[in-house]
Design a protein around this motif. Sequence first.
Motif, mmCIF file in Angstrom:
data_model
loop_
_atom_site.group_PDB
_atom_site.id
_atom_site.type_symbol
_atom_site.label_atom_id
_atom_site.label_comp_id
_atom_site.label_asym_id
_atom_site.label_seq_id
_atom_site.Cartn_x
_atom_site.Cartn_y
_atom_site.Cartn_z
ATOM 1 N N TYR A 1 0.846 -1.202 0.000
ATOM 2 C CA TYR A 1 0.000 0.000 0.000
ATOM 3 C C TYR A 1 0.878 1.246 0.000
ATOM 4 N N TYR A 2 1.973 1.200 0.760
ATOM 5 C CA TYR A 2 2.988 2.243 0.740
ATOM 6 C C TYR A 2 4.255 1.679 0.110
ATOM 7 N N ASP A 3 5.067 2.581 -0.452
ATOM 8 C CA ASP A 3 6.401 2.211 -0.921
ATOM 9 C C ASP A 3 7.390 2.384 0.227
ATOM 10 N N TRP A 4 8.343 1.460 0.309
ATOM 11 C CA TRP A 4 9.337 1.545 1.379
ATOM 12 C C TRP A 4 10.104 2.865 1.309
ATOM 13 N N GLY A 5 10.404 3.307 0.094
ATOM 14 C CA GLY A 5 11.235 4.501 -0.049
ATOM 15 C C GLY A 5 10.483 5.806 -0.034
ATOM 16 N N ALA A 6 9.188 5.786 0.259
ATOM 17 C CA ALA A 6 8.390 7.013 0.275
ATOM 18 C C ALA A 6 8.540 7.737 1.610
ATOM 19 N N SER A 7 8.564 9.053 1.549
ATOM 20 C CA SER A 7 8.621 9.859 2.773
ATOM 21 C C SER A 7 7.232 9.909 3.405
ATOM 22 N N SER A 8 7.179 10.465 4.596
ATOM 23 C CA SER A 8 5.890 10.580 5.290
ATOM 24 C C SER A 8 4.910 11.424 4.481
ATOM 25 N N ALA A 9 5.403 12.497 3.879
ATOM 26 C CA ALA A 9 4.531 13.351 3.066
ATOM 27 C C ALA A 9 4.052 12.620 1.824
ATOM 28 N N GLU A 10 4.924 11.868 1.189
ATOM 29 C CA GLU A 10 4.551 11.109 -0.011
ATOM 30 C C GLU A 10 3.542 10.019 0.321
ATOM 31 N N ARG A 11 3.638 9.465 1.500
ATOM 32 C CA ARG A 11 2.676 8.440 1.900
ATOM 33 C C ARG A 11 1.289 9.052 2.101
ATOM 34 N N GLU A 12 1.235 10.230 2.659
ATOM 35 C CA GLU A 12 -0.056 10.898 2.836
ATOM 36 C C GLU A 12 -0.695 11.200 1.486
ATOM 37 N N LEU A 13 0.126 11.626 0.522
ATOM 38 C CA LEU A 13 -0.395 11.890 -0.818
ATOM 39 C C LEU A 13 -0.885 10.600 -1.465
ATOM 40 N N ARG A 14 -0.110 9.509 -1.289
ATOM 41 C CA ARG A 14 -0.511 8.198 -1.817
ATOM 42 C C ARG A 14 -1.827 7.740 -1.186
ATOM 43 N N LYS A 15 -1.996 8.021 0.073
ATOM 44 C CA LYS A 15 -3.215 7.629 0.784
ATOM 45 C C LYS A 15 -4.436 8.320 0.187
ATOM 46 N N LEU A 16 -4.316 9.616 -0.137
ATOM 47 C CA LEU A 16 -5.426 10.350 -0.734
ATOM 48 C C LEU A 16 -5.756 9.831 -2.130
ATOM 49 N N GLU A 17 -4.710 9.528 -2.922
ATOM 50 C CA GLU A 17 -4.935 9.000 -4.267
ATOM 51 C C GLU A 17 -5.639 7.648 -4.215
ATOM 52 N N ARG A 18 -5.217 6.805 -3.303
ATOM 53 C CA ARG A 18 -5.825 5.482 -3.174
ATOM 54 C C ARG A 18 -7.261 5.572 -2.680
ATOM 55 N N GLN A 19 -7.541 6.571 -1.851
ATOM 56 C CA GLN A 19 -8.907 6.757 -1.365
ATOM 57 C C GLN A 19 -9.847 7.086 -2.520
ATOM 58 N N VAL A 20 -9.394 7.940 -3.428
ATOM 59 C CA VAL A 20 -10.203 8.300 -4.589
ATOM 60 C C VAL A 20 -10.457 7.065 -5.459
ATOM 61 N N GLU A 21 -9.409 6.266 -5.702
ATOM 62 C CA GLU A 21 -9.554 5.048 -6.511
ATOM 63 C C GLU A 21 -10.546 4.084 -5.865
ATOM 64 N N TYR A 22 -10.445 3.942 -4.552
ATOM 65 C CA TYR A 22 -11.349 3.018 -3.855
ATOM 66 C C TYR A 22 -12.789 3.495 -3.937
ATOM 67 N N ASP A 23 -13.009 4.788 -3.775
ATOM 68 C CA ASP A 23 -14.371 5.313 -3.832
ATOM 69 C C ASP A 23 -15.008 5.054 -5.198
ATOM 70 N N ILE A 24 -14.216 5.136 -6.264
ATOM 71 C CA ILE A 24 -14.743 4.871 -7.606
ATOM 72 C C ILE A 24 -15.160 3.407 -7.739
ATOM 73 N N ILE A 25 -14.296 2.499 -7.262
ATOM 74 C CA ILE A 25 -14.611 1.063 -7.332
ATOM 75 C C ILE A 25 -15.841 0.745 -6.489
ATOM 76 N N LYS A 26 -15.916 1.326 -5.315
ATOM 77 C CA LYS A 26 -17.055 1.074 -4.420
ATOM 78 C C LYS A 26 -18.358 1.561 -5.032
ATOM 79 N N GLN A 27 -18.302 2.707 -5.699
ATOM 80 C CA GLN A 27 -19.507 3.260 -6.295
ATOM 81 C C GLN A 27 -20.010 2.409 -7.452
ATOM 82 N N GLN A 28 -19.104 1.687 -8.099
ATOM 83 C CA GLN A 28 -19.506 0.847 -9.229
ATOM 84 C C GLN A 28 -20.496 -0.229 -8.803
ATOM 85 N N TRP A 29 -20.211 -0.940 -7.716
ATOM 86 C CA TRP A 29 -21.142 -2.002 -7.311
ATOM 87 C C TRP A 29 -22.352 -1.446 -6.569
ATOM 88 N N LYS A 30 -22.187 -0.311 -5.905
ATOM 89 C CA LYS A 30 -23.319 0.279 -5.208
ATOM 90 C C LYS A 30 -24.364 0.838 -6.183
#
Length: 660
Positions: free
Chosen positions: A362-391
């Motif tokens: 879910y995170y990259d080993w070499g990512a900084s704390s700030a980069e992980r937070e950005l990755r978390k937001l991007e993944r949240q958007v992707e998940y919401d799209i997938i969730k909305q598909q079946w809903k």
Amino acid sequence: MEGDLLVYQQEEVHTIPTSEEELSVSGKLRIIERRNGAVVEWNCSEEETNPDSDWAVVNASAVTFTHHNTSDSVEISTPRRHVRPISVELVDLRSYKLSESGSLVLIQRDGSTHPALQFPGKDAEYFVEVLQRYVAVKQSEKDPTLYLLQDKGQAEQDAKLSALNLVPASGSGSRRRRLLQQNRQKARPANMDGHASNDRSGRDIPGRAGAGEYPPHQGQYGAAGALVPWANTPQRVMGFLHNFKRDPYTTTLSTLSKFYDTVLYYEWEDGPPSERDEEENPFSSLNGFDDLEPGFQVVSLKGELAERCKVERLSALAQNEYCFYCDVEGRVTQPILLRQRIFRGGIHPSLRNELWCCLLSYYDWGASSAERELRKLERQVEYDIIKQQWKSISLEQESRFSGFRDRKSLIEKDVNRTDRSHPFYEGEDNPNIDLLHNILMSYVMYNFDLGYVQGMSDLLAPILYVTQNESAAFWCFVGYIDMVYRNFDMDQSGMKEQLHALQQIIAVVDPEFMGYLESKESANLYFCFRWLLVRYKRELSYSDTLRLWEVLWAGEPCPNFHLLVAAAILDHERNTIMENKFGFTEILKHINDTSQRLNLEEIMSTAEAIYHQLAASPNVPPSILELLALPVPQKNEEVSVMATEGREPALNATPPQTNT
């Protein structure tokens, strides 16, 4: 009950918790004479009995909440113990285990194994004295904690037959002593100072034991593990006669198999029989012995395995140590060393949320704390799209979408029975059950080719418990399924390949045990199926499951370490199974009863020791070396392992393509 005679009673006999999640429960142990025979009973003390159930003991006041400042996570701990009373007729009792600390485990003839009981002080000695009034007790030669029970009349007959000395206890006393001395010399390690030594993988073997730390029970084996064919001959004759009465066909073939293995591969003082004149060779009539009937397999290994070292595990990785693997911006600068450290001791609960996300991609080993937070937001958007598909699928659409409808129905059934005894998921209208449902439904849309298969909810529940975030749990679950997706093949080919690979490992590490399993029609190892399917989740406590999973995710020292864990469990149970002469049904029952009673630290230490043993051994089959990611030498002496046949396991195939 009228007519019963109490001959023994001991109070304050406690159950032994197998994890921090359980309570020790006090009770009374009795031996009672009844009309149809003596009975051993243990019952929970009246003051500890739960009024809501006649066997469940839950201490509600023992619920604790531990706050971890470094991650703002809260760990819920509810010690509990489900205790059933024990009642066993002595005629049904096959053996018992009694440790030096006074813990007692009763084992029945049908393979049932009861929870361990702890005596106060040395009061277990009197229990054994009373037991010996009714049955003959004999200590196992291989396991000093195992005691076998036998009818006194039968034991007297065996003693008389043994006194006839039909077969000498040893062929030539001086020759036997010379062979044992040679074996002891072979067992001495090259470095007697106890320092770590290197194996085939090039890694240091931590905590390697010296010669004095080798397991004391040798039985029919010398100190180096070499077969001494005439050791304990009277006992072997008696065992053969008993087994022959029960199953003459299997007993004869099993005995000839061991005899044949000794003739071929034992280091005879005067040279192998094949090099002598035919008149002097008593085994010349065995030519063509390989052509046995289908269904019986000869298991043999040319050459000896290296001595198995003693491995000491480390404590869990804590925050103060984790800092040494990171820079000031939170990047992991030494991911390989960090993985190795996680493998050696696991992760402290305060670090699990962060490091599980790294281990599961879910995170990259070499990512900084700030980069992980950005990755978390991007993944949240992707998940919401997938969730909305079946809903967004309406009931009308669902009525024409059988694949979606069937998987949705299966998910709804499974999530309502997944980990409901755990505090995070227990109770009616628990919102965490809805999160399980949403994540699994979203995975169906993410990877419709695989969809949902029973068992996946078991893999998701601990991840959601640790991350406590729907989006993070989904993407970590995706990473986990990418590791184990072959477990859910519709034709079960992935599971069959893993069982086949486990067969190969056991055939090399313990050919005697594999031969025994074959004689009992249990060599397919189907009783290990559940272990591998959900990665031992049903066999371990919740906390032990979390620790084992993170150790396996580290990918050290090989990607198939979970198979060595299975081999280690069987290694711990093999003496109990063989000494009690368990058959197919009894083996299955005994293995099922080990659930929630395994010592994870001992199991992982043994599994790692088996890896180092195979890595340091010369004549290991190439298929095993490849399975354990060890280098395969160009010219490797061929090893005869006929316990299993078929194609090599393909356990590291490329994960399936998915559509986001």
